[in-house]
Design an enzyme around this catalytic site. Structure first.
Site, mmCIF file in Angstrom:
data_model
loop_
_atom_site.group_PDB
_atom_site.id
_atom_site.type_symbol
_atom_site.label_atom_id
_atom_site.label_comp_id
_atom_site.label_asym_id
_atom_site.label_seq_id
_atom_site.Cartn_x
_atom_site.Cartn_y
_atom_site.Cartn_z
ATOM 1 N N ILE A 1 0.824 -1.213 0.000
ATOM 2 C CA ILE A 1 0.000 0.000 0.000
ATOM 3 C C ILE A 1 0.862 1.268 0.000
ATOM 4 O O ILE A 1 0.396 2.335 -0.423
ATOM 5 C CB ILE A 1 -0.959 -0.015 1.219
ATOM 6 C CG1 ILE A 1 -2.169 0.860 0.965
ATOM 7 C CG2 ILE A 1 -0.248 0.356 2.504
ATOM 8 C CD1 ILE A 1 -3.296 0.635 1.966
ATOM 9 N N ASN B 1 11.245 -9.095 7.346
ATOM 10 C CA ASN B 1 11.565 -8.435 8.614
ATOM 11 C C ASN B 1 11.048 -9.260 9.790
ATOM 12 O O ASN B 1 10.007 -9.902 9.699
ATOM 13 C CB ASN B 1 10.921 -7.047 8.654
ATOM 14 C CG ASN B 1 11.511 -6.100 7.616
ATOM 15 O OD1 ASN B 1 12.721 -6.110 7.392
ATOM 16 N ND2 ASN B 1 10.675 -5.308 6.965
ATOM 17 N N HIS C 1 5.696 -12.269 6.068
ATOM 18 C CA HIS C 1 5.562 -11.904 4.655
ATOM 19 C C HIS C 1 6.924 -11.596 4.073
ATOM 20 O O HIS C 1 7.845 -11.206 4.796
ATOM 21 C CB HIS C 1 4.636 -10.688 4.495
ATOM 22 C CG HIS C 1 5.016 -9.534 5.356
ATOM 23 N ND1 HIS C 1 4.704 -9.462 6.693
ATOM 24 C CD2 HIS C 1 5.716 -8.411 5.073
ATOM 25 C CE1 HIS C 1 5.178 -8.334 7.194
ATOM 26 N NE2 HIS C 1 5.818 -7.689 6.241
ATOM 27 N N MET C 2 7.023 -11.757 2.770
ATOM 28 C CA MET C 2 8.249 -11.433 2.043
ATOM 29 C C MET C 2 7.981 -10.237 1.136
ATOM 30 O O MET C 2 6.991 -10.218 0.405
ATOM 31 C CB MET C 2 8.693 -12.645 1.219
ATOM 32 C CG MET C 2 9.935 -12.407 0.400
ATOM 33 S SD MET C 2 10.376 -13.893 -0.533
ATOM 34 C CE MET C 2 11.128 -14.842 0.780
HETATM 35 P P1 5GP Z 1 6.832 -5.009 7.584
HETATM 36 O O1 5GP Z 1 7.420 -3.742 8.093
HETATM 37 O O2 5GP Z 1 5.901 -5.656 8.587
HETATM 38 O O3 5GP Z 1 7.857 -5.944 7.034
HETATM 39 O O4 5GP Z 1 5.985 -4.591 6.313
HETATM 40 C C1 5GP Z 1 4.613 -4.382 6.335
HETATM 41 C C2 5GP Z 1 4.225 -3.798 4.991
HETATM 42 O O5 5GP Z 1 2.832 -3.909 4.847
HETATM 43 C C3 5GP Z 1 4.580 -2.329 4.836
HETATM 44 O O6 5GP Z 1 5.448 -2.160 3.711
HETATM 45 C C4 5GP Z 1 3.236 -1.650 4.636
HETATM 46 O O7 5GP Z 1 3.269 -0.587 3.724
HETATM 47 C C5 5GP Z 1 2.359 -2.797 4.165
HETATM 48 N N1 5GP Z 1 0.947 -2.671 4.522
HETATM 49 C C6 5GP Z 1 0.438 -2.372 5.746
HETATM 50 N N2 5GP Z 1 -0.898 -2.376 5.722
HETATM 51 C C7 5GP Z 1 -1.248 -2.692 4.439
HETATM 52 C C8 5GP Z 1 -2.512 -2.842 3.791
HETATM 53 O O8 5GP Z 1 -3.581 -2.695 4.377
HETATM 54 N N3 5GP Z 1 -2.497 -3.161 2.478
HETATM 55 C C9 5GP Z 1 -1.324 -3.361 1.786
HETATM 56 N N4 5GP Z 1 -1.408 -3.675 0.503
HETATM 57 N N5 5GP Z 1 -0.112 -3.220 2.372
HETATM 58 C C10 5GP Z 1 -0.072 -2.887 3.680
#
Ligand code: 5GP
Length: 115
Positions: free
Chosen positions: A30, A86, A99-100
């Site tokens: 997003i 992460n 997630h990747m």
């Molecule tokens: P993390 O920091 O946990 O590795 O990455 C989480 C990722 O999820 C971030 O890059 C953030 O922008 C994305 N993200 C968070 N909420 C949403 C959402 O509701 N939809 C989408 N498509 N991405 C999201």
């Protein structure tokens, strides 16, 4: 407790989905940090890398094969890309559903920010 990614998997909230199979779902981030920024998530809700088990190996392996397919589909296989997973606070994890990230489409620079 259901994460935002489980809600995307269940189609309870929208996302720009680019790939789905029995084990994983991939959708555009997003808040993209590169021209291509896609997340691949196992459908099973695993909180962090610390929580993976042997039974998850097929799904976790699938993350990589799907990453390679998406890189080809997105036209970044040859130019290159970065895969990031992460974990917890120091890793910068914000969503506690493993997630990747696939990032590409520009020079990504050094692997880590300078301190
Ligand atoms: P993390 O920091 O946990 O590795 O990455 C989480 C990722 O999820 C971030 O890059 C953030 O922008 C994305 N993200 C968070 N909420 C949403 C959402 O509701 N939809 C989408 N498509 N991405 C999201």
């Amino acid at each position: 407790m259901s994460t935002i990614f489980s809600k995307i998997i269940a189609r309870e909230i929208p996302a720009d989905i680019v790939y789905e199979d029995d084990l994983v779902l991939a959708f555009r981030d997003i808040a993209p940090q590169a021209p291509v920024h896609i997340l691949i998530v196992p459908k099973k809700e695993i909180a962090t890398v610390n929580d993976v088990s042997v039974e998850d190996e097929t799904a976790l392996g699938r993350l990589l094969t799907v990453a390679a397919k998406i890189a080809g589909d997105e036209g970044i296989a040859e130019s290159g890309y970065r895969l990031i997973v992460n974990c917890n606070e120091d890793g910068g994890q914000e969503v506690f559903h493993l997630h990747m990230h696939i990032l590409g489409g520009r020079r990504l620079g050094p692997m880590l920010a300078k301190r």
